[in-house]
Enzyme design. Structure first.
Site, PDB file in Angstrom:
ATOM      1  N   GLU A  63      10.524   6.250  -2.125  1.00  0.00           N
ATOM      2  CA  GLU A  63       9.745   7.276  -1.490  1.00  0.00           C
ATOM      3  C   GLU A  63       8.993   6.928  -0.048  1.00  0.00           C
ATOM      4  O   GLU A  63       9.484   5.837   0.487  1.00  0.00           O
ATOM      5  CB  GLU A  63       8.565   7.460  -2.373  1.00  0.00           C
ATOM      6  CG  GLU A  63       7.644   6.116  -2.599  1.00  0.00           C
ATOM      7  CD  GLU A  63       6.364   6.695  -2.675  1.00  0.00           C
ATOM      8  OE1 GLU A  63       5.802   7.263  -1.727  1.00  0.00           O
ATOM      9  OE2 GLU A  63       5.686   5.936  -3.512  1.00  0.00           O
TER      10      GLU A  63
ATOM     11  N   LYS B  98       1.897  15.194   3.523  1.00  0.00           N
ATOM     12  CA  LYS B  98       2.013  14.336   2.271  1.00  0.00           C
ATOM     13  C   LYS B  98       2.447  15.477   1.373  1.00  0.00           C
ATOM     14  O   LYS B  98       1.797  16.206   0.836  1.00  0.00           O
ATOM     15  CB  LYS B  98       0.869  13.634   1.723  1.00  0.00           C
ATOM     16  CG  LYS B  98       1.172  12.957   0.516  1.00  0.00           C
ATOM     17  CD  LYS B  98      -0.327  12.448   0.022  1.00  0.00           C
ATOM     18  CE  LYS B  98      -0.429  12.207  -1.489  1.00  0.00           C
ATOM     19  NZ  LYS B  98      -1.836  12.028  -2.060  1.00  0.00           N
TER      20      LYS B  98
ATOM     21  N   VAL C 194       6.039  10.458  -5.171  1.00  0.00           N
ATOM     22  CA  VAL C 194       6.913  10.206  -6.179  1.00  0.00           C
ATOM     23  C   VAL C 194       7.215  11.646  -6.882  1.00  0.00           C
ATOM     24  O   VAL C 194       8.511  11.624  -7.104  1.00  0.00           O
ATOM     25  CB  VAL C 194       6.190   9.203  -7.146  1.00  0.00           C
ATOM     26  CG1 VAL C 194       6.715   9.532  -8.600  1.00  0.00           C
ATOM     27  CG2 VAL C 194       5.768   8.151  -7.075  1.00  0.00           C
TER      28      VAL C 194
ATOM     29  N   ASP D 189      -8.339  16.343 -11.584  1.00  0.00           N
ATOM     30  CA  ASP D 189      -7.277  15.618 -10.969  1.00  0.00           C
ATOM     31  C   ASP D 189      -6.134  14.650 -11.663  1.00  0.00           C
ATOM     32  O   ASP D 189      -6.645  13.595 -11.976  1.00  0.00           O
ATOM     33  CB  ASP D 189      -7.955  14.980  -9.590  1.00  0.00           C
ATOM     34  CG  ASP D 189      -6.819  14.459  -8.517  1.00  0.00           C
ATOM     35  OD1 ASP D 189      -5.707  14.525  -8.586  1.00  0.00           O
ATOM     36  OD2 ASP D 189      -7.386  13.995  -7.512  1.00  0.00           O
TER      37      ASP D 189
ATOM     38  N   SER E 171      -2.166  13.598 -10.979  1.00  0.00           N
ATOM     39  CA  SER E 171      -1.055  13.726 -10.249  1.00  0.00           C
ATOM     40  C   SER E 171       0.130  14.433 -10.687  1.00  0.00           C
ATOM     41  O   SER E 171       0.627  14.478 -11.987  1.00  0.00           O
ATOM     42  CB  SER E 171      -0.714  12.288  -9.752  1.00  0.00           C
ATOM     43  OG  SER E 171       0.580  12.231  -8.938  1.00  0.00           O
TER      44      SER E 171
ATOM     45  N   ASP F  82       2.876  13.432 -10.185  1.00  0.00           N
ATOM     46  CA  ASP F  82       3.963  12.650 -10.556  1.00  0.00           C
ATOM     47  C   ASP F  82       4.165  12.612 -11.783  1.00  0.00           C
ATOM     48  O   ASP F  82       5.377  12.684 -12.376  1.00  0.00           O
ATOM     49  CB  ASP F  82       3.473  11.197  -9.975  1.00  0.00           C
ATOM     50  CG  ASP F  82       3.324  10.915  -8.662  1.00  0.00           C
ATOM     51  OD1 ASP F  82       3.645  11.934  -7.823  1.00  0.00           O
ATOM     52  OD2 ASP F  82       2.854   9.792  -8.043  1.00  0.00           O
TER      53      ASP F  82
ATOM     54  N   LYS G 244      -1.741   3.577 -10.418  1.00  0.00           N
ATOM     55  CA  LYS G 244      -2.215   2.757  -9.276  1.00  0.00           C
ATOM     56  C   LYS G 244      -3.725   2.379 -10.251  1.00  0.00           C
ATOM     57  O   LYS G 244      -4.255   3.405 -10.723  1.00  0.00           O
ATOM     58  CB  LYS G 244      -2.455   3.498  -8.178  1.00  0.00           C
ATOM     59  CG  LYS G 244      -1.308   3.445  -7.379  1.00  0.00           C
ATOM     60  CD  LYS G 244      -1.579   4.077  -5.796  1.00  0.00           C
ATOM     61  CE  LYS G 244      -1.456   5.627  -5.740  1.00  0.00           C
ATOM     62  NZ  LYS G 244       0.158   5.704  -5.998  1.00  0.00           N
TER      63      LYS G 244
HETATM   64  N1  PSU Z   1       2.714   3.380  -4.403  1.00  0.00           N
HETATM   65  C1  PSU Z   1       2.017   2.729  -3.462  1.00  0.00           C
HETATM   66  N2  PSU Z   1       1.315   3.569  -2.569  1.00  0.00           N
HETATM   67  C2  PSU Z   1       1.233   4.973  -2.376  1.00  0.00           C
HETATM   68  C3  PSU Z   1       1.966   5.822  -3.314  1.00  0.00           C
HETATM   69  C4  PSU Z   1       2.924   4.921  -4.183  1.00  0.00           C
HETATM   70  O1  PSU Z   1       2.087   1.294  -3.406  1.00  0.00           O
HETATM   71  O2  PSU Z   1       0.801   5.442  -1.417  1.00  0.00           O
HETATM   72  C5  PSU Z   1       1.971   7.188  -3.304  1.00  0.00           C
HETATM   73  C6  PSU Z   1       2.995   7.746  -4.125  1.00  0.00           C
HETATM   74  O3  PSU Z   1       3.809   8.541  -3.226  1.00  0.00           O
HETATM   75  C7  PSU Z   1       2.472   8.566  -5.136  1.00  0.00           C
HETATM   76  C8  PSU Z   1       1.163   8.992  -4.442  1.00  0.00           C
HETATM   77  O4  PSU Z   1       3.232   9.550  -5.599  1.00  0.00           O
HETATM   78  O5  PSU Z   1       0.858   7.628  -3.911  1.00  0.00           O
HETATM   79  C9  PSU Z   1       0.292   9.587  -5.526  1.00  0.00           C
HETATM   80  O6  PSU Z   1      -0.468  10.403  -4.933  1.00  0.00           O
HETATM   81  P1  PSU Z   1      -1.608  11.348  -5.703  1.00  0.00           P
HETATM   82  O7  PSU Z   1      -2.440  10.646  -6.432  1.00  0.00           O
HETATM   83  O8  PSU Z   1      -2.120  12.275  -4.501  1.00  0.00           O
HETATM   84  O9  PSU Z   1      -0.511  12.232  -6.516  1.00  0.00           O
HETATM   85 MN    MN Z   2      -4.101  14.542  -7.108  1.00  0.00          MN
END
Ligand code: PSU
Ligand code: MN
Length: 314
Positions: free
Chosen positions: A32, A93, A113, A145, A147, A149, A166
């Site tokens: 990604e 993004k 992702v 919230d 994701s 993903d 994460k």
């Molecule tokens: N893994 C990492 N760093 C990142 C991400 C993943 O080590 O920044 C990114 C991925 O693209 C994942 C996004 O989809 O963070 C999640 O964002 P959100 O929580 O807004 O869905």
């Molecule tokens: Mn989000």
């Protein structure tokens, strides 16, 4: 008035190397680009992205870094394009809902992702490596919230290799959500789901598997039985860069209260928290992040190769 738009054929471009590898049924690993544009600062972002590609090649698979460049969904970027993405300021993004917008307005966007899974499937790639997937955020009962993903992981036949969701997330809630959606959570050489910066989370996995070949076998069995959807492979980061969990919780606490104070929410939240944690940890969280992404690329290459071998002999 209708805007002068892009012709209606698909704005998808797969580079030659990836096309050839797919045709020859060799292992291909999608990478990604949100880590590059929003997840890591310059120059750690470029170094890590290029290292991931090198490691995948070293393990006899072909890397396909995915992003939207000037409105084209690109599967496989060259070094210059990775550098452009790492240095450009106004990169969108892109999650799923941003893809059509970026294409129609001919914008440059990194893929999260969720969007990377979609593009990988358009190209016919089954294995994808990232750092940590997104999931259910802490305090989701108020913010809702969660994701995108998780939805795309559940909806597509793909293997995503990560070091766990994460750590900034609500991990037990994320694990419950993955179970509801029928996503296998494989612990690679572990019985516990890793937590990105830490090797343990206190949350179990659905199965432990110790070899890339076993994961490839699971992929084939699952998909050949019509059990559609993704598999999450969680790969604990190496011990020497793992951070103590008490320390991680402290810096997450700091980052979350700063986000709250500054009113950061929505898709800006994850990049903000990662940047705050880097500050609060004196760079240690970034060091861990760099290493874990590369280790995931390595494991993904092995899985992709084993899976290609299985499919080849069908
Ligand atoms: N893994 C990492 N760093 C990142 C991400 C993943 O080590 O920044 C990114 C991925 O693209 C994942 C996004 O989809 O963070 C999640 O964002 P959100 O929580 O807004 O869905
Ligand atoms: Mn989000």
């Amino acid at each position: 008035m209708q805007k002068e738009g892009r012709p209606m054929e698909k704005a998808l471009r797969i580079n030659k190397e990836v096309q050839r590898a797919l045709k020859e049924k060799r292992g291909v690993v999608a990478l990604e680009s949100t880590i590059i544009a929003h997840g890591m600062p310059y120059p750690a972002n470029i170094e890590t992205a290029l290292e991931c590609e090198r490691i995948i090649r070293e393990n006899n698979a072909v890397p396909a870094t995915i992003a939207i460049m000037d409105g084209i969904i690109r599967v496989g970027l060259d070094e210059d394009e990775i550098r452009t993405l790492a240095k450009t300021e106004d990169v969108i993004k892109a999650g799923k809902r941003d893809i059509a917008h970026a294409v129609s307005e001919r914008r440059t966007a990194s893929t999260t992702v969720s969007a990377t899974i979609i593009a990988a499937k358009m190209a016919g790639i089954a294995v994808f490596a990232t750092g940590g997937i997104g999931g259910v955020h802490r305090g989701f009962d108020k913010t809702l919230d969660v994701s995108r993903d998780l939805e795309e992981l559940a909806a597509n036949d793909i293997v995503v290799v990560c070091a766990g969701p994460k750590a900034i997330l609500d991990l037990p809630a994320t694990a419950e959500c993955l179970e509801t959606k029928g996503v296998e959570v494989i612990g690679f050489r572990t019985d516990e789901m890793p937590a990105f910066y830490c090797r343990k989370s206190g949350v179990g996995v659905s199965q432990r598997l110790d070899d890339a070949a076993d994961i490839a076998h699971l992929m084939r069995v699952k998909w050949s039985h019509g059990l559609a959807g993704g598999i999450l492979v969680t790969n604990p980061l190496p011990k020497d860069v793992a951070l103590p969990s008490g320390f991680v919780e402290r810096i997450i606490g700091k980052a979350l209260s700063e986000a709250d104070r500054q009113g950061v929410s929505g898709k800006a939240l994850t990049p903000f928290l990662l940047a705050e944690m880097k500050k609060a940890s004196d760079g240690k969280s970034l060091e861990a992040n760099k290493v874990l992404v590369k280790e995931n690329a390595r494991l993904a290459a092995k899985i992709a190769r084993e899976y290609a071998r299985l499919v080849h002999t069908d």
